[in-house]
Design a protein around this motif. Structure first.
Motif, PDB file in Angstrom:
ATOM      1  N   THR A 116      -0.719 -29.667  -9.027  1.00 39.19           N
ATOM      2  CA  THR A 116       0.035 -30.392  -8.017  1.00 39.19           C
ATOM      3  C   THR A 116      -0.831 -30.640  -6.797  1.00 39.19           C
ATOM      4  O   THR A 116      -1.548 -29.755  -6.346  1.00 39.19           O
ATOM      5  CB  THR A 116       1.274 -29.573  -7.604  1.00 39.19           C
ATOM      6  N   CYS A 117      -0.746 -31.839  -6.278  1.00 43.44           N
ATOM      7  CA  CYS A 117      -1.473 -32.180  -5.067  1.00 43.44           C
ATOM      8  C   CYS A 117      -1.014 -31.287  -3.926  1.00 43.44           C
ATOM      9  O   CYS A 117       0.186 -31.138  -3.695  1.00 43.44           O
ATOM     10  CB  CYS A 117      -1.234 -33.650  -4.722  1.00 43.44           C
ATOM     11  N   THR A 118      -1.977 -30.708  -3.237  1.00 47.42           N
ATOM     12  CA  THR A 118      -1.614 -29.794  -2.146  1.00 47.42           C
ATOM     13  C   THR A 118      -1.069 -30.551  -0.952  1.00 47.42           C
ATOM     14  O   THR A 118      -0.453 -29.967  -0.074  1.00 47.42           O
ATOM     15  CB  THR A 118      -2.839 -28.969  -1.720  1.00 47.42           C
ATOM     16  N   GLU A 119      -1.296 -31.835  -0.893  1.00 43.16           N
ATOM     17  CA  GLU A 119      -0.862 -32.621   0.244  1.00 43.16           C
ATOM     18  C   GLU A 119       0.532 -33.218   0.060  1.00 43.16           C
ATOM     19  O   GLU A 119       1.388 -33.085   0.906  1.00 43.16           O
ATOM     20  CB  GLU A 119      -1.864 -33.757   0.505  1.00 43.16           C
ATOM     21  N   CYS A 120       0.736 -33.901  -1.081  1.00 48.03           N
ATOM     22  CA  CYS A 120       1.985 -34.626  -1.255  1.00 48.03           C
ATOM     23  C   CYS A 120       2.830 -34.102  -2.406  1.00 48.03           C
ATOM     24  O   CYS A 120       3.961 -34.527  -2.583  1.00 48.03           O
ATOM     25  CB  CYS A 120       1.699 -36.116  -1.435  1.00 48.03           C
ATOM     26  N   GLY A 121       2.281 -33.178  -3.187  1.00 41.66           N
ATOM     27  CA  GLY A 121       3.074 -32.602  -4.271  1.00 41.66           C
ATOM     28  C   GLY A 121       3.078 -33.423  -5.541  1.00 41.66           C
ATOM     29  O   GLY A 121       3.759 -33.070  -6.492  1.00 41.66           O
TER      30      GLY A 121
ATOM     31  N   PRO B  58      -9.437 -37.571  -6.831  1.00 43.57           N
ATOM     32  CA  PRO B  58      -8.579 -38.212  -5.848  1.00 43.57           C
ATOM     33  C   PRO B  58      -7.130 -38.186  -6.308  1.00 43.57           C
ATOM     34  O   PRO B  58      -6.840 -38.431  -7.471  1.00 43.57           O
ATOM     35  CB  PRO B  58      -9.117 -39.647  -5.766  1.00 43.57           C
ATOM     36  N   CYS B  59      -6.223 -37.892  -5.399  1.00 42.93           N
ATOM     37  CA  CYS B  59      -4.803 -37.900  -5.730  1.00 42.93           C
ATOM     38  C   CYS B  59      -4.347 -39.346  -5.912  1.00 42.93           C
ATOM     39  O   CYS B  59      -4.613 -40.190  -5.068  1.00 42.93           O
ATOM     40  CB  CYS B  59      -4.007 -37.241  -4.610  1.00 42.93           C
ATOM     41  N   PRO B  60      -3.654 -39.627  -7.013  1.00 44.80           N
ATOM     42  CA  PRO B  60      -3.206 -40.996  -7.259  1.00 44.80           C
ATOM     43  C   PRO B  60      -2.106 -41.433  -6.303  1.00 44.80           C
ATOM     44  O   PRO B  60      -1.859 -42.626  -6.141  1.00 44.80           O
ATOM     45  CB  PRO B  60      -2.688 -40.944  -8.706  1.00 44.80           C
ATOM     46  N   GLU B  61      -1.446 -40.493  -5.679  1.00 47.56           N
ATOM     47  CA  GLU B  61      -0.335 -40.820  -4.796  1.00 47.56           C
ATOM     48  C   GLU B  61      -0.773 -41.039  -3.349  1.00 47.56           C
ATOM     49  O   GLU B  61      -0.476 -42.053  -2.745  1.00 47.56           O
ATOM     50  CB  GLU B  61       0.719 -39.718  -4.847  1.00 47.56           C
ATOM     51  N   CYS B  62      -1.468 -40.053  -2.795  1.00 49.99           N
ATOM     52  CA  CYS B  62      -1.798 -40.135  -1.371  1.00 49.99           C
ATOM     53  C   CYS B  62      -3.280 -40.372  -1.124  1.00 49.99           C
ATOM     54  O   CYS B  62      -3.693 -40.611  -0.003  1.00 49.99           O
ATOM     55  CB  CYS B  62      -1.330 -38.871  -0.643  1.00 49.99           C
ATOM     56  N   GLY B  63      -4.086 -40.297  -2.197  1.00 46.01           N
ATOM     57  CA  GLY B  63      -5.492 -40.631  -2.059  1.00 46.01           C
ATOM     58  C   GLY B  63      -6.369 -39.528  -1.508  1.00 46.01           C
ATOM     59  O   GLY B  63      -7.568 -39.700  -1.351  1.00 46.01           O
ATOM     60  N   VAL B  64      -5.769 -38.375  -1.247  1.00 48.10           N
ATOM     61  CA  VAL B  64      -6.571 -37.281  -0.722  1.00 48.10           C
ATOM     62  C   VAL B  64      -7.508 -36.781  -1.822  1.00 48.10           C
ATOM     63  O   VAL B  64      -7.223 -36.907  -3.001  1.00 48.10           O
ATOM     64  CB  VAL B  64      -5.647 -36.142  -0.221  1.00 48.10           C
ATOM     65  N   GLU B  65      -8.641 -36.255  -1.424  1.00 48.01           N
ATOM     66  CA  GLU B  65      -9.596 -35.765  -2.410  1.00 48.01           C
ATOM     67  C   GLU B  65      -9.402 -34.279  -2.643  1.00 48.01           C
ATOM     68  O   GLU B  65      -9.444 -33.481  -1.714  1.00 48.01           O
ATOM     69  CB  GLU B  65     -11.023 -36.064  -1.948  1.00 48.01           C
TER      70      GLU B  65
HETATM   71 ZN    ZN Z   1      -1.348 -36.355  -2.974  1.00 47.42          ZN
END
Ligand code: ZN
Length: 56
Positions: free
Chosen positions: A5-10, A26-33
């Motif tokens: 799970t993305c630590t930023e947006c879940g 890269p997160c496909p949702e929020c783009g964070v690395e």
């Molecule tokens: Zn994310």
């Protein structure tokens, strides 16, 4: 294969079997690395932003 799970947006991150330590995803949702900081167990952490400009 396992999901993390993305630590930023879940958002769910699909991981393949061939991920390697320190790989950046890269997160496909929020783009964070996200960086793979551990393989057993698989652990994702926010990749440090590359800041080349330190002033001076
Ligand atoms: Zn994310």
């Amino acid at each position: 294969m396992s999901n993390q799970t993305c630590t930023e947006c879940g958002a769910e991150i699909n991981l393949t079997d061939d991920v390697v330590l320190n790989e950046i995803l890269p997160c496909p949702e929020c783009g964070v690395e996200l960086e793979i900081v551990d393989l057993d167990p698989l652990t994702l952490a926010l990749a440090p932003e590359v800041e080349e400009d330190w002033g001076e």
